[in-house]
Write a protein that holds these residues in place. Structure first.
Motif, PDB file in Angstrom:
ATOM      1  N   GLU A  90      43.759  54.644  35.393  1.00  0.00           N
ATOM      2  CA  GLU A  90      42.307  54.696  35.559  1.00  0.00           C
ATOM      3  C   GLU A  90      41.716  55.841  34.752  1.00  0.00           C
ATOM      4  O   GLU A  90      42.415  56.774  34.375  1.00  0.00           O
ATOM      5  N   GLY A  91      40.418  55.758  34.506  1.00  0.00           N
ATOM      6  CA  GLY A  91      39.659  56.864  33.928  1.00  0.00           C
ATOM      7  C   GLY A  91      39.974  57.183  32.474  1.00  0.00           C
ATOM      8  O   GLY A  91      40.653  56.447  31.783  1.00  0.00           O
ATOM      9  N   GLY A  92      39.424  58.294  32.022  1.00  0.00           N
ATOM     10  CA  GLY A  92      39.651  58.753  30.669  1.00  0.00           C
ATOM     11  C   GLY A  92      38.383  58.760  29.833  1.00  0.00           C
ATOM     12  O   GLY A  92      37.282  58.539  30.328  1.00  0.00           O
ATOM     13  N   THR A  93      38.564  59.021  28.546  1.00  0.00           N
ATOM     14  CA  THR A  93      37.461  59.055  27.587  1.00  0.00           C
ATOM     15  C   THR A  93      37.698  57.921  26.602  1.00  0.00           C
ATOM     16  O   THR A  93      38.464  58.074  25.649  1.00  0.00           O
ATOM     17  N   TYR A  94      37.094  56.773  26.847  1.00  0.00           N
ATOM     18  CA  TYR A  94      37.399  55.598  26.043  1.00  0.00           C
ATOM     19  C   TYR A  94      36.174  54.699  25.889  1.00  0.00           C
ATOM     20  O   TYR A  94      35.203  54.822  26.636  1.00  0.00           O
ATOM     21  N   ILE A  95      36.264  53.805  24.910  1.00  0.00           N
ATOM     22  CA  ILE A  95      35.263  52.762  24.732  1.00  0.00           C
ATOM     23  C   ILE A  95      35.994  51.444  24.509  1.00  0.00           C
ATOM     24  O   ILE A  95      37.160  51.428  24.103  1.00  0.00           O
ATOM     25  N   SER A  96      35.316  50.356  24.785  1.00  0.00           N
ATOM     26  CA  SER A  96      35.852  49.025  24.543  1.00  0.00           C
ATOM     27  C   SER A  96      34.682  48.119  24.189  1.00  0.00           C
ATOM     28  O   SER A  96      33.560  48.353  24.638  1.00  0.00           O
ATOM     29  N   GLU A  97      34.960  47.109  23.406  1.00  0.00           N
ATOM     30  CA  GLU A  97      33.904  46.186  22.999  1.00  0.00           C
ATOM     31  C   GLU A  97      33.618  45.132  24.058  1.00  0.00           C
ATOM     32  O   GLU A  97      32.665  44.377  23.934  1.00  0.00           O
ATOM     33  N   ASN A  98      34.442  45.030  25.084  1.00  0.00           N
ATOM     34  CA  ASN A  98      34.307  43.984  26.088  1.00  0.00           C
ATOM     35  C   ASN A  98      34.000  44.528  27.475  1.00  0.00           C
ATOM     36  O   ASN A  98      34.242  45.697  27.764  1.00  0.00           O
ATOM     37  N   TYR A  99      33.483  43.658  28.313  1.00  0.00           N
ATOM     38  CA  TYR A  99      33.323  43.939  29.736  1.00  0.00           C
ATOM     39  C   TYR A  99      34.672  43.708  30.398  1.00  0.00           C
ATOM     40  O   TYR A  99      35.384  42.767  30.052  1.00  0.00           O
ATOM     41  N   TRP A 100      35.026  44.550  31.365  1.00  0.00           N
ATOM     42  CA  TRP A 100      36.253  44.395  32.140  1.00  0.00           C
ATOM     43  C   TRP A 100      35.842  44.197  33.589  1.00  0.00           C
ATOM     44  O   TRP A 100      35.136  45.020  34.153  1.00  0.00           O
ATOM     45  N   VAL A 101      36.274  43.120  34.187  1.00  0.00           N
ATOM     46  CA  VAL A 101      35.983  42.865  35.605  1.00  0.00           C
ATOM     47  C   VAL A 101      37.247  42.385  36.310  1.00  0.00           C
ATOM     48  O   VAL A 101      38.093  41.727  35.708  1.00  0.00           O
ATOM     49  N   ARG A 102      37.370  42.751  37.590  1.00  0.00           N
ATOM     50  CA  ARG A 102      38.498  42.288  38.396  1.00  0.00           C
ATOM     51  C   ARG A 102      37.922  41.528  39.582  1.00  0.00           C
ATOM     52  O   ARG A 102      36.975  41.977  40.220  1.00  0.00           O
ATOM     53  N   CYS A 103      38.519  40.381  39.874  1.00  0.00           N
ATOM     54  CA  CYS A 103      38.070  39.546  40.980  1.00  0.00           C
ATOM     55  C   CYS A 103      38.508  40.172  42.303  1.00  0.00           C
ATOM     56  O   CYS A 103      39.667  40.551  42.461  1.00  0.00           O
ATOM     57  N   GLY A 104      37.565  40.275  43.234  1.00  0.00           N
ATOM     58  CA  GLY A 104      37.867  40.825  44.550  1.00  0.00           C
ATOM     59  C   GLY A 104      38.625  39.856  45.432  1.00  0.00           C
ATOM     60  O   GLY A 104      39.180  40.253  46.450  1.00  0.00           O
ATOM     61  N   LYS A 105      38.675  38.583  45.035  1.00  0.00           N
ATOM     62  CA  LYS A 105      39.376  37.589  45.843  1.00  0.00           C
ATOM     63  C   LYS A 105      40.813  37.362  45.350  1.00  0.00           C
ATOM     64  O   LYS A 105      41.755  37.485  46.110  1.00  0.00           O
ATOM     65  N   CYS A 106      40.979  37.059  44.055  1.00  0.00           N
ATOM     66  CA  CYS A 106      42.322  36.751  43.532  1.00  0.00           C
ATOM     67  C   CYS A 106      42.943  37.916  42.756  1.00  0.00           C
ATOM     68  O   CYS A 106      44.085  37.825  42.321  1.00  0.00           O
ATOM     69  N   SER A 107      42.189  38.988  42.563  1.00  0.00           N
ATOM     70  CA  SER A 107      42.633  40.211  41.869  1.00  0.00           C
ATOM     71  C   SER A 107      42.930  40.030  40.384  1.00  0.00           C
ATOM     72  O   SER A 107      43.476  40.925  39.759  1.00  0.00           O
ATOM     73  N   LYS A 108      42.578  38.899  39.800  1.00  0.00           N
ATOM     74  CA  LYS A 108      42.825  38.680  38.367  1.00  0.00           C
ATOM     75  C   LYS A 108      41.827  39.487  37.545  1.00  0.00           C
ATOM     76  O   LYS A 108      40.679  39.672  37.928  1.00  0.00           O
ATOM     77  N   LEU A 109      42.291  39.944  36.400  1.00  0.00           N
ATOM     78  CA  LEU A 109      41.489  40.726  35.481  1.00  0.00           C
ATOM     79  C   LEU A 109      40.920  39.803  34.412  1.00  0.00           C
ATOM     80  O   LEU A 109      41.620  38.929  33.903  1.00  0.00           O
ATOM     81  N   THR A 110      39.654  40.015  34.059  1.00  0.00           N
ATOM     82  CA  THR A 110      39.016  39.240  33.002  1.00  0.00           C
ATOM     83  C   THR A 110      38.341  40.195  32.037  1.00  0.00           C
ATOM     84  O   THR A 110      37.684  41.144  32.455  1.00  0.00           O
ATOM     85  N   THR A 111      38.518  39.953  30.742  1.00  0.00           N
ATOM     86  CA  THR A 111      37.780  40.685  29.718  1.00  0.00           C
ATOM     87  C   THR A 111      36.932  39.667  28.976  1.00  0.00           C
ATOM     88  O   THR A 111      37.393  38.562  28.675  1.00  0.00           O
ATOM     89  N   ALA A 112      35.686  40.036  28.711  1.00  0.00           N
ATOM     90  CA  ALA A 112      34.769  39.114  28.046  1.00  0.00           C
ATOM     91  C   ALA A 112      33.707  39.896  27.286  1.00  0.00           C
ATOM     92  O   ALA A 112      33.366  41.016  27.676  1.00  0.00           O
ATOM     93  N   PRO A 113      33.175  39.311  26.207  1.00  0.00           N
ATOM     94  CA  PRO A 113      32.132  39.996  25.448  1.00  0.00           C
ATOM     95  C   PRO A 113      30.797  40.083  26.187  1.00  0.00           C
ATOM     96  O   PRO A 113      29.955  40.914  25.857  1.00  0.00           O
TER      97      PRO A 113
END
Length: 134
Positions: A90-113
């Motif tokens: 977790e954390g740090g000094t970073y950037i990414s071109e995508n949104y990062w979201v995690r599902c609260g139900k199935c815990s899967k991670l999704t990255t999307a523009p």
């Protein structure tokens, strides 16, 4: 006066939030933190098999800065393994071109523009934002 810290480019977040020793409850464990840019350094060097110069270019940092990030990442992982501590990413000094979201139900991670409202795996609307591009 020191230079301003540059944001480190991260391609994508790790698929998990961390690791813990087998058979021990998380609430009873000491934890160590591996920053997102440290995870990315390990991914680039040890998983993608890049050299430090190539990895530094991907993260948009100098090679000496990359070396410091990678060294700290190795020390953090070693501490977790040798001392039997949980490793949280977790954390740090970073950037990414995508949104990062995690599902609260199935815990899967999704990255999307673009922002994600529903989980593409289980269609739940319980999405937790991990990172959004600036």
């Amino acid at each position: 006066m020191p230079n301003q810290r540059r944001q480190r480019k991260i391609q994508s977040p790790p698929p998990m939030d961390g690791f813990k020793p087998y058979g021990v409850r998380m609430k009873n464990m000491e934890k160590v933190i591996l920053l997102f840019e440290e995870y990315e350094a390990i991914r680039l060097i040890d998983h993608e098999d890049l050299n430090q110069e190539e990895a530094a270019a991907r993260m948009d940092v100098s090679r000496p800065t990359f070396t410091r990030i990678y060294k700290k990442a190795r020390q953090t992982v070693a501490k977790a393994l040798v001392e039997g501590k949980a490793l949280l990413i977790e954390g740090g000094t970073y950037i990414s071109e995508n949104y990062w979201v995690r599902c609260g139900k199935c815990s899967k991670l999704t990255t999307a523009p673009d922002p994600v409202q529903n989980c593409p795996h289980c269609h739940s609307d319980k999405m937790k934002n991990i990172h959004q591009p600036e």
